[in-house]
Design a protein around this motif. Sequence first.
Motif, mmCIF file in Angstrom:
data_model
loop_
_atom_site.group_PDB
_atom_site.id
_atom_site.type_symbol
_atom_site.label_atom_id
_atom_site.label_comp_id
_atom_site.label_asym_id
_atom_site.label_seq_id
_atom_site.Cartn_x
_atom_site.Cartn_y
_atom_site.Cartn_z
ATOM 1 N N THR A 77 0.855 -1.074 -0.176
ATOM 2 C CA THR A 77 0.053 -0.210 0.044
ATOM 3 C C THR A 77 0.776 1.473 0.000
ATOM 4 N N ALA A 78 2.110 1.022 0.284
ATOM 5 C CA ALA A 78 3.139 2.185 0.345
ATOM 6 C C ALA A 78 4.495 1.740 0.472
ATOM 7 N N GLY A 79 5.334 2.790 0.031
ATOM 8 C CA GLY A 79 6.598 2.419 0.238
ATOM 9 C C GLY A 79 7.470 1.694 -1.016
ATOM 10 N N GLN A 80 8.839 1.382 -0.827
ATOM 11 C CA GLN A 80 9.594 1.217 -2.038
ATOM 12 C C GLN A 80 10.433 -0.141 -1.697
ATOM 13 N N VAL A 81 10.728 -0.819 -2.695
ATOM 14 C CA VAL A 81 11.980 -1.923 -2.158
ATOM 15 C C VAL A 81 12.831 -1.875 -3.479
ATOM 16 N N LEU A 82 14.118 -1.344 -3.156
ATOM 17 C CA LEU A 82 15.055 -1.679 -4.427
ATOM 18 C C LEU A 82 15.974 -2.749 -4.011
ATOM 19 N N PHE A 83 16.139 -3.562 -5.242
ATOM 20 C CA PHE A 83 17.159 -4.571 -4.923
ATOM 21 C C PHE A 83 18.292 -4.292 -6.141
ATOM 22 N N GLN A 84 19.422 -4.043 -5.435
ATOM 23 C CA GLN A 84 20.596 -3.714 -6.273
ATOM 24 C C GLN A 84 20.225 -2.403 -7.188
ATOM 25 N N GLY A 85 19.402 -1.603 -6.506
ATOM 26 C CA GLY A 85 18.961 -0.236 -7.187
ATOM 27 C C GLY A 85 17.905 -0.283 -8.052
ATOM 28 N N GLU A 86 17.416 -1.433 -8.342
ATOM 29 C CA GLU A 86 16.256 -1.871 -9.269
ATOM 30 C C GLU A 86 14.915 -1.846 -8.414
ATOM 31 N N ASP A 87 13.832 -1.587 -9.010
ATOM 32 C CA ASP A 87 12.594 -1.666 -8.344
ATOM 33 C C ASP A 87 12.188 -3.234 -8.141
ATOM 34 N N LEU A 88 12.152 -3.621 -7.129
ATOM 35 C CA LEU A 88 11.897 -5.255 -7.031
ATOM 36 C C LEU A 88 10.585 -5.657 -7.122
ATOM 37 N N LEU A 89 9.583 -4.751 -6.715
ATOM 38 C CA LEU A 89 8.159 -5.169 -6.598
ATOM 39 C C LEU A 89 7.535 -5.754 -7.832
ATOM 40 N N PRO A 90 7.688 -5.053 -9.005
ATOM 41 C CA PRO A 90 7.174 -5.771 -10.185
ATOM 42 C C PRO A 90 7.615 -6.858 -10.752
ATOM 43 N N MET A 91 8.693 -7.444 -10.134
ATOM 44 C CA MET A 91 9.510 -8.319 -10.605
ATOM 45 C C MET A 91 8.856 -9.849 -10.256
ATOM 46 N N GLN A 92 8.549 -10.869 -11.208
ATOM 47 C CA GLN A 92 7.883 -12.457 -10.912
ATOM 48 C C GLN A 92 8.845 -13.057 -9.711
ATOM 49 N N PRO A 93 8.486 -13.822 -9.142
ATOM 50 C CA PRO A 93 9.255 -14.588 -8.167
ATOM 51 C C PRO A 93 10.525 -15.322 -8.951
ATOM 52 N N GLU A 94 10.255 -15.893 -10.244
ATOM 53 C CA GLU A 94 11.316 -16.446 -10.880
ATOM 54 C C GLU A 94 12.415 -15.495 -11.319
ATOM 55 N N GLU A 95 11.754 -14.230 -11.559
ATOM 56 C CA GLU A 95 12.770 -13.116 -12.076
ATOM 57 C C GLU A 95 13.583 -12.670 -11.023
ATOM 58 N N ARG A 96 12.919 -12.885 -9.685
ATOM 59 C CA ARG A 96 13.780 -12.551 -8.477
ATOM 60 C C ARG A 96 14.920 -13.446 -8.251
ATOM 61 N N ALA A 97 14.422 -14.676 -8.556
ATOM 62 C CA ALA A 97 15.394 -15.721 -8.245
ATOM 63 C C ALA A 97 16.434 -15.627 -9.229
ATOM 64 N N LYS A 98 16.351 -15.609 -10.437
ATOM 65 C CA LYS A 98 17.423 -15.323 -11.470
ATOM 66 C C LYS A 98 18.408 -14.254 -11.013
ATOM 67 N N ALA A 99 17.545 -13.254 -10.735
ATOM 68 C CA ALA A 99 18.524 -11.888 -10.549
ATOM 69 C C ALA A 99 19.245 -12.308 -9.146
ATOM 70 N N GLY A 100 19.182 -13.339 -8.395
ATOM 71 C CA GLY A 100 20.023 -13.618 -7.051
ATOM 72 C C GLY A 100 19.342 -13.360 -6.038
ATOM 73 N N ILE A 101 18.152 -13.586 -5.738
ATOM 74 C CA ILE A 101 17.434 -13.581 -4.645
ATOM 75 C C ILE A 101 17.110 -14.915 -4.112
ATOM 76 N N PHE A 102 17.565 -15.331 -3.133
ATOM 77 C CA PHE A 102 17.259 -16.687 -2.560
ATOM 78 C C PHE A 102 16.448 -16.812 -1.494
ATOM 79 N N LEU A 103 15.245 -17.645 -1.195
ATOM 80 C CA LEU A 103 14.589 -17.790 0.016
ATOM 81 C C LEU A 103 14.702 -19.054 0.487
ATOM 82 N N GLY A 104 15.426 -19.369 1.715
ATOM 83 C CA GLY A 104 15.437 -20.463 2.344
ATOM 84 C C GLY A 104 14.178 -20.694 3.179
ATOM 85 N N PHE A 105 13.513 -21.604 2.837
ATOM 86 C CA PHE A 105 11.792 -21.696 3.541
ATOM 87 C C PHE A 105 11.759 -22.157 4.770
#
Lengths: 252, 481
Positions: free
Chosen positions: A59-87
């Motif tokens: 509803t508000a705010g911003q998330v930047l990953f390596q300077g890029e806007d993270l929020l519009p990215m699909q989960p797999e795009e985030r993964a390929k960009a180098g974000i890993f979630l250990g569940f």
Amino acid sequence: MNTMLEIKELCVDFNDKNILRGVNLTIQAGEVHAIMGPNGSGKSTLVNLLAGRAGYQVTAGQVLFQGEDLLPMQPEERAKAGIFLGFQYPVEIPGISNALFMKTALNAQRRHQHLAEMEAMDFRSHTRKMAKSLGLEDGLLLRPVNVGFSGGEKKRNELFQMMILQPCLAILDEIDSGLDIDALVTVASGINALRTPQRSILMVTHYQRLLNDVVPDRVHVMMDGRIVLTGSKDLAMELEEKGYGWLAGAGQ
Amino acid sequence: MNATAPLSGLISRSYKHGFVTQIASDTLFPGLNEETIRIISTKKREPEFMLNWRLTAYRHWLSLQEPNWSSVRYEPIDYQAISYYSAPQSDKNRPHSMEEVDPELLATYAKLGIPLDERMALAGVAVDAVFDSISVITTFQEKLARQGIIFCSFSQAVRDHPELVQRYLGSVVPYMDNYFAALNAAVFSDGSFCYIPEGVRCPMELSTYFRINEARTGQFERTLIIADKNSHVSYLEGCTAPQRDTHQLHAAVVELVALEGAEIKYSTVQNWYPGDAMGRGGIYNFVTKRGDCRGDRSRISWTQVETGSAITWKYPSVILRGDDTVGRFQSVAVTRNHQQADTGTKMIHIGRNTSSVILSKGISAGHGHNAYRGLVKILAGAEEARNYSQCDSLLLSDTCSAHTYPYIEVKNPTAHVEHEASTSRISEDQLFYCRQRGLNTEESVSLIVNGFCQAVFRELPMEFAVEAKKLLEVSLEGSIG
């Protein structure tokens, strides 16, 4: 120093409920951060949102990953960009071997990086040492993903996947929960082995115990959807002694 | 966003085999009467016993009502509007080698992805290809003949091995068995015939590809496989048809006979045209498949991957007649758009110490309707019979359905019968887990569905397992919404 992740005044709703209410957090490359906090404070919402799980409304705010806007990215795009979630609760995929799953994932990433795909044999020799360093038996690679794994095996398997994928930003959601002391030591040394000056790690944990072995650069306390206090590893010790009650109302 | 949004996009891809081949063909006028049957029999230069059998079957068929007990729904079929025989004209000068085959036809098979050439030898596959009503070419006949194996079109078998045909034809599926089996017996046009002599292990996979090309034709092929004592054969059939906006009827019969100690593995990858997204067109696949474990210690195994057809109605069955016989049925059935499938098996335990295993995996998407119907029957004399059945359904949309109808009849108290069933949605957690590791939605669904089907794919010969996986991927692929 390069900024890995920058969260600014982030507000998030889940199921029409206000969960995150203005989170601010900056993680530099190479840093290890820990987030602690009572149940229901918004820790899981934050990590799920960062990984792109569906169902969360920003509803508000911003998330930047390596300077890029993270929020519009699909989960797999985030993964390929180098974000890993250990569940926190790794999911079972019946009928698909752990080795096939990880080879498919690694090759999806390698394609993204314009690298040649890895063949099954190469993959096995590439990963054998990694599995061994985490005390995972070779046979575990041939078993279906997480099916019939013990709690400890599941968590070590998450770390194993992280070793294979070599992410820039690893988010580990309660990687220490449900582990016995020996397994905790193995997991901690696994995380330490993955610390590099380029890689950032964000750990969510309830226990100070893990932080004895994996010493964080920063410890944050999350309460009521906000980070109310940030300190060094000593803050974790203090929380272990005093609990969270004394922080009630902080950061309002 | 919820999990069904991208999934609904996945199931809207179009059919890949929907081309029509322009070949001069010899097609009989639509309509069915005794004259039609006489013409078919004459065209095929059949001996008299064949014509008589056909006519008896036809007269019996006239006395039957079309069955309506299954869960599939369709408009009544006009049997007088169907042409019962169609052959590429080049049949008049049957090809004797690959070089003589109509290049258009070879191109068709190439489009279908069937490498109908010497490469097949390397793959260890001998192919019989049935185009509309007639068998076009059978590869590797000579090589197989050296071991005494007969692998040829049904028509050729009727002419060259009438004693074998007469002895076994209808001995597993008699013409009076059911409505569609009777129709098939009356008008069947061609199919494959296979005989493995005593003690011979067939050195290669035998394979038949069926293709319906002509419009308004029905395809009624008949396959007969006989495995003599202590022989072994693995057989695969594949099926495709062009895309047409009218329904086409496919009513095949497959009979398997396993004598003492023999083993037959029969695998099917069925990809008939399933109709479009609105449910227009597509093949009605009404098939009777049955195997008879006639001799002691014989084994018959059916493995099927069903992704095509507007309607599938088939129950590959095993009669466990001999002592210590084993029957298996492993199935993956996918329904999407408006496809309907009512499929399963029958295991009839007659001999002592017989055992059967049923493994059914149903996947429904779109408005697909998927039903498993299975009968396990243990007769009074079947001492120590065992059956294990497992029926799992996976749902990919909110508008599809899965049903399980197990029938169990036990007449002998020593029997052990187990049945397990499950129905599950593809879970959002699984999808997210895969996507978090870098797989897109399509790859994730494909992986999860493959895992779901793994136990069945494991039963397919290696190269066909690869084909089945690809087919499944193609079946579920499409643009992501």
